[in-house]
Design a protein around this motif. Sequence first.
Motif, PDB file in Angstrom:
ATOM      1  N   PRO A 153      -4.295  47.664 -39.011  1.00 60.18           N
ATOM      2  CA  PRO A 153      -5.585  46.836 -39.307  1.00 60.18           C
ATOM      3  C   PRO A 153      -6.309  47.253 -40.387  1.00 60.18           C
ATOM      4  CG  PRO A 153      -5.252  47.611 -37.087  1.00 60.18           C
ATOM      5  CD  PRO A 153      -4.116  48.229 -37.650  1.00 60.18           C
ATOM      6  N   ALA A 154      -6.293  48.428 -40.862  1.00 62.34           N
ATOM      7  CA  ALA A 154      -6.991  48.950 -42.011  1.00 62.34           C
ATOM      8  C   ALA A 154      -6.198  48.763 -43.568  1.00 62.34           C
ATOM      9  CB  ALA A 154      -7.089  50.552 -42.028  1.00 62.34           C
ATOM     10  N   LEU A 155      -4.994  48.195 -43.379  1.00 60.65           N
ATOM     11  CA  LEU A 155      -4.327  48.201 -44.380  1.00 60.65           C
ATOM     12  C   LEU A 155      -4.079  46.538 -44.720  1.00 60.65           C
ATOM     13  CD1 LEU A 155      -1.873  51.108 -44.186  1.00 60.65           C
ATOM     14  CD2 LEU A 155      -3.912  50.843 -45.394  1.00 60.65           C
ATOM     15  N   ALA A 156      -4.696  45.715 -43.967  1.00 61.26           N
ATOM     16  CA  ALA A 156      -4.571  44.314 -44.180  1.00 61.26           C
ATOM     17  C   ALA A 156      -4.547  43.776 -45.499  1.00 61.26           C
ATOM     18  CB  ALA A 156      -5.624  43.531 -43.208  1.00 61.26           C
ATOM     19  N   ASP A 157      -5.401  44.279 -46.325  1.00 64.01           N
ATOM     20  CA  ASP A 157      -5.645  43.949 -47.754  1.00 64.01           C
ATOM     21  C   ASP A 157      -4.874  44.587 -48.845  1.00 64.01           C
ATOM     22  OD1 ASP A 157      -7.381  41.836 -46.817  1.00 64.01           O
ATOM     23  OD2 ASP A 157      -8.902  43.246 -46.892  1.00 64.01           O
ATOM     24  N   LEU A 158      -4.107  45.683 -48.353  1.00 63.00           N
ATOM     25  CA  LEU A 158      -3.298  46.354 -49.409  1.00 63.00           C
ATOM     26  C   LEU A 158      -1.830  46.095 -49.492  1.00 63.00           C
ATOM     27  CD1 LEU A 158      -3.753  49.094 -51.176  1.00 63.00           C
ATOM     28  CD2 LEU A 158      -2.899  50.280 -49.165  1.00 63.00           C
ATOM     29  N   ARG A 159      -1.605  45.655 -50.815  1.00 68.49           N
ATOM     30  CA  ARG A 159      -0.060  45.143 -50.964  1.00 68.49           C
ATOM     31  C   ARG A 159       0.580  46.501 -51.267  1.00 68.49           C
ATOM     32  NH1 ARG A 159       1.590  40.648 -51.837  1.00 68.49           N
ATOM     33  NH2 ARG A 159       3.243  41.151 -53.485  1.00 68.49           N
ATOM     34  N   ALA A 160       0.104  47.351 -51.856  1.00 66.73           N
ATOM     35  CA  ALA A 160       0.985  48.596 -52.177  1.00 66.73           C
ATOM     36  C   ALA A 160      -0.010  49.721 -52.807  1.00 66.73           C
ATOM     37  CB  ALA A 160       1.870  48.512 -53.175  1.00 66.73           C
ATOM     38  N   GLY A 161       0.503  50.803 -52.209  1.00 66.90           N
ATOM     39  CA  GLY A 161      -0.639  52.218 -52.703  1.00 66.90           C
ATOM     40  C   GLY A 161      -0.887  53.220 -51.607  1.00 66.90           C
ATOM     41  N   ALA A 162      -1.662  54.136 -52.068  1.00 67.83           N
ATOM     42  CA  ALA A 162      -1.831  55.332 -51.239  1.00 67.83           C
ATOM     43  C   ALA A 162      -3.018  54.869 -50.141  1.00 67.83           C
ATOM     44  CB  ALA A 162      -2.368  56.436 -51.978  1.00 67.83           C
ATOM     45  N   ALA A 163      -2.669  55.328 -48.859  1.00 66.18           N
ATOM     46  CA  ALA A 163      -3.268  55.198 -47.566  1.00 66.18           C
ATOM     47  C   ALA A 163      -3.532  56.521 -47.104  1.00 66.18           C
ATOM     48  CB  ALA A 163      -2.950  54.138 -46.823  1.00 66.18           C
ATOM     49  N   ALA A 164      -4.632  56.853 -46.398  1.00 66.89           N
ATOM     50  CA  ALA A 164      -4.717  58.140 -45.514  1.00 66.89           C
ATOM     51  C   ALA A 164      -3.905  57.954 -44.271  1.00 66.89           C
ATOM     52  CB  ALA A 164      -6.258  58.265 -45.316  1.00 66.89           C
ATOM     53  N   ILE A 165      -3.690  59.457 -43.984  1.00 63.60           N
ATOM     54  CA  ILE A 165      -2.742  59.286 -42.621  1.00 63.60           C
ATOM     55  C   ILE A 165      -3.704  60.351 -41.770  1.00 63.60           C
ATOM     56  CG2 ILE A 165      -1.006  61.127 -43.810  1.00 63.60           C
ATOM     57  CD1 ILE A 165       0.905  59.966 -41.368  1.00 63.60           C
ATOM     58  N   GLY A 166      -4.250  59.914 -40.777  1.00 63.03           N
ATOM     59  CA  GLY A 166      -4.897  61.181 -40.021  1.00 63.03           C
ATOM     60  C   GLY A 166      -4.383  62.194 -39.389  1.00 63.03           C
ATOM     61  N   ASP A 167      -4.647  63.165 -38.877  1.00 59.36           N
ATOM     62  CA  ASP A 167      -4.295  64.127 -38.318  1.00 59.36           C
ATOM     63  C   ASP A 167      -3.320  63.961 -37.211  1.00 59.36           C
ATOM     64  OD1 ASP A 167      -5.485  65.770 -40.320  1.00 59.36           O
ATOM     65  OD2 ASP A 167      -6.950  66.516 -38.995  1.00 59.36           O
ATOM     66  N   GLU A 168      -3.843  62.993 -36.400  1.00 58.01           N
ATOM     67  CA  GLU A 168      -2.904  62.743 -34.981  1.00 58.01           C
ATOM     68  C   GLU A 168      -1.785  61.941 -35.409  1.00 58.01           C
ATOM     69  OE1 GLU A 168      -3.623  60.907 -30.599  1.00 58.01           O
ATOM     70  OE2 GLU A 168      -4.389  59.869 -32.399  1.00 58.01           O
ATOM     71  N   ALA A 169      -1.826  60.931 -36.340  1.00 55.34           N
ATOM     72  CA  ALA A 169      -0.592  60.236 -36.900  1.00 55.34           C
ATOM     73  C   ALA A 169       0.283  61.169 -37.508  1.00 55.34           C
ATOM     74  CB  ALA A 169      -1.263  59.332 -37.733  1.00 55.34           C
ATOM     75  N   ALA A 170      -0.346  62.248 -38.463  1.00 52.55           N
ATOM     76  CA  ALA A 170       0.832  63.025 -38.800  1.00 52.55           C
ATOM     77  C   ALA A 170       1.339  63.825 -37.958  1.00 52.55           C
ATOM     78  CB  ALA A 170      -0.039  63.914 -39.975  1.00 52.55           C
ATOM     79  N   ARG A 171       0.858  64.282 -36.627  1.00 52.00           N
ATOM     80  CA  ARG A 171       1.622  65.104 -35.744  1.00 52.00           C
ATOM     81  C   ARG A 171       2.527  64.235 -34.986  1.00 52.00           C
ATOM     82  NH1 ARG A 171       0.492  65.323 -30.336  1.00 52.00           N
ATOM     83  NH2 ARG A 171      -1.417  64.077 -30.920  1.00 52.00           N
ATOM     84  N   LEU A 172       2.012  62.927 -34.908  1.00 50.78           N
ATOM     85  CA  LEU A 172       2.879  62.094 -33.868  1.00 50.78           C
ATOM     86  C   LEU A 172       4.304  61.502 -34.661  1.00 50.78           C
ATOM     87  CD1 LEU A 172       0.208  60.012 -31.983  1.00 50.78           C
ATOM     88  CD2 LEU A 172       1.796  61.523 -31.035  1.00 50.78           C
ATOM     89  N   LEU A 173       4.172  61.404 -35.723  1.00 50.56           N
ATOM     90  CA  LEU A 173       5.296  60.815 -36.634  1.00 50.56           C
ATOM     91  C   LEU A 173       6.608  61.697 -36.376  1.00 50.56           C
ATOM     92  CD1 LEU A 173       6.188  58.476 -38.160  1.00 50.56           C
ATOM     93  CD2 LEU A 173       5.354  59.625 -40.266  1.00 50.56           C
ATOM     94  N   PRO A 174       6.463  63.060 -36.665  1.00 49.63           N
ATOM     95  CA  PRO A 174       7.384  64.113 -36.577  1.00 49.63           C
ATOM     96  C   PRO A 174       8.027  64.158 -35.240  1.00 49.63           C
ATOM     97  CG  PRO A 174       5.852  65.002 -37.998  1.00 49.63           C
ATOM     98  CD  PRO A 174       5.075  63.714 -37.561  1.00 49.63           C
ATOM     99  N   THR A 175       7.049  63.808 -34.156  1.00 48.03           N
ATOM    100  CA  THR A 175       7.464  64.113 -32.897  1.00 48.03           C
ATOM    101  C   THR A 175       8.220  62.879 -32.214  1.00 48.03           C
ATOM    102  OG1 THR A 175       5.102  64.928 -32.413  1.00 48.03           O
ATOM    103  CG2 THR A 175       6.077  64.199 -30.266  1.00 48.03           C
ATOM    104  N   ILE A 176       7.956  61.799 -32.589  1.00 46.20           N
ATOM    105  CA  ILE A 176       9.041  60.691 -32.248  1.00 46.20           C
ATOM    106  C   ILE A 176      10.335  60.645 -32.930  1.00 46.20           C
ATOM    107  CG2 ILE A 176       7.202  59.655 -31.112  1.00 46.20           C
ATOM    108  CD1 ILE A 176       7.185  57.457 -33.491  1.00 46.20           C
TER     109      ILE A 176
END
Length: 266
Positions: free
Chosen positions: A104-127
């Motif tokens: 949802p937060a990136l609907a207007d971004l075609r390409a570029g840097a975006a923040a990754i929250g602590d929970e998302a950073a923890r969950l990505l390696p987990t799955i």
Amino acid sequence: MTVQDPVGADPHSCEEYGYGLGRPDGILILKYRSGALLDFGESRQDFLHQFYWSPTGVLATRHGTRTGFVGGGEVFWVHRAVTHEVRAADQQTVYRVCLRQVPPALADLRAGAAAIGDEAARLLPTIARKGYAEDAALAARARIMVGLGAPAAEPSAGPAGGPGFAMTVARAISHDPGDPTRLDEWADRLHISVKTLQRDFEREFGMPYSRWRTRLRLLASRVLLETHPVTEVAHRVGYASPSSFITAFAREYGYTPGRHTPRETT
């Protein structure tokens, strides 16, 4: 879902984890670790959105005429049908995530840097591991989507108070490791004291600002050294002279940057 392999990354390993593939809420995670430059080359996916994230280093990115770097607290987001390039250094882990839906937060971004929250950073390696249940992975995916958001405001605006000053500065410098701005100048932009900003850096990253900036510059240099000469890299990452860069690099890694021989790229 199909994606192309990176080029010029020999030897490298790639682990693939897919959940709900073919469904709108599916996710495909490609986990790379390279013993040499990890170069994804010029890439474009017409049907998939993607983001790249490295928890262990800096990514060099290009979209159109924009080039820059992305640190561990951010991802490089790419909307489908957008041509882009991403590179990482040796001994670096990179997650390349493919989606059919846009956070949802990136609907207007075609390409570029975006923040990754602590929970998302923890969950990505987990799955991103074998045997993880699909239902649990898709539930984690939904939380990862929420955890991706626009970067913090520019330091000149400053946060509205509370913690996060160091992260605001870190994201800005990650985009340009050669930024010469001093700690006191960042503090002035954020309307806080130097002591407060230094304390926030030590709390957030476990080290003072000067040490954190040096490590970021050297991480970025390892990506550039594969395709650029030492003198050019030294100035690009903020060193006044090649000799000072070589000294800092050797102190950090135990060998000189000349070990990285620039190679031709296509």
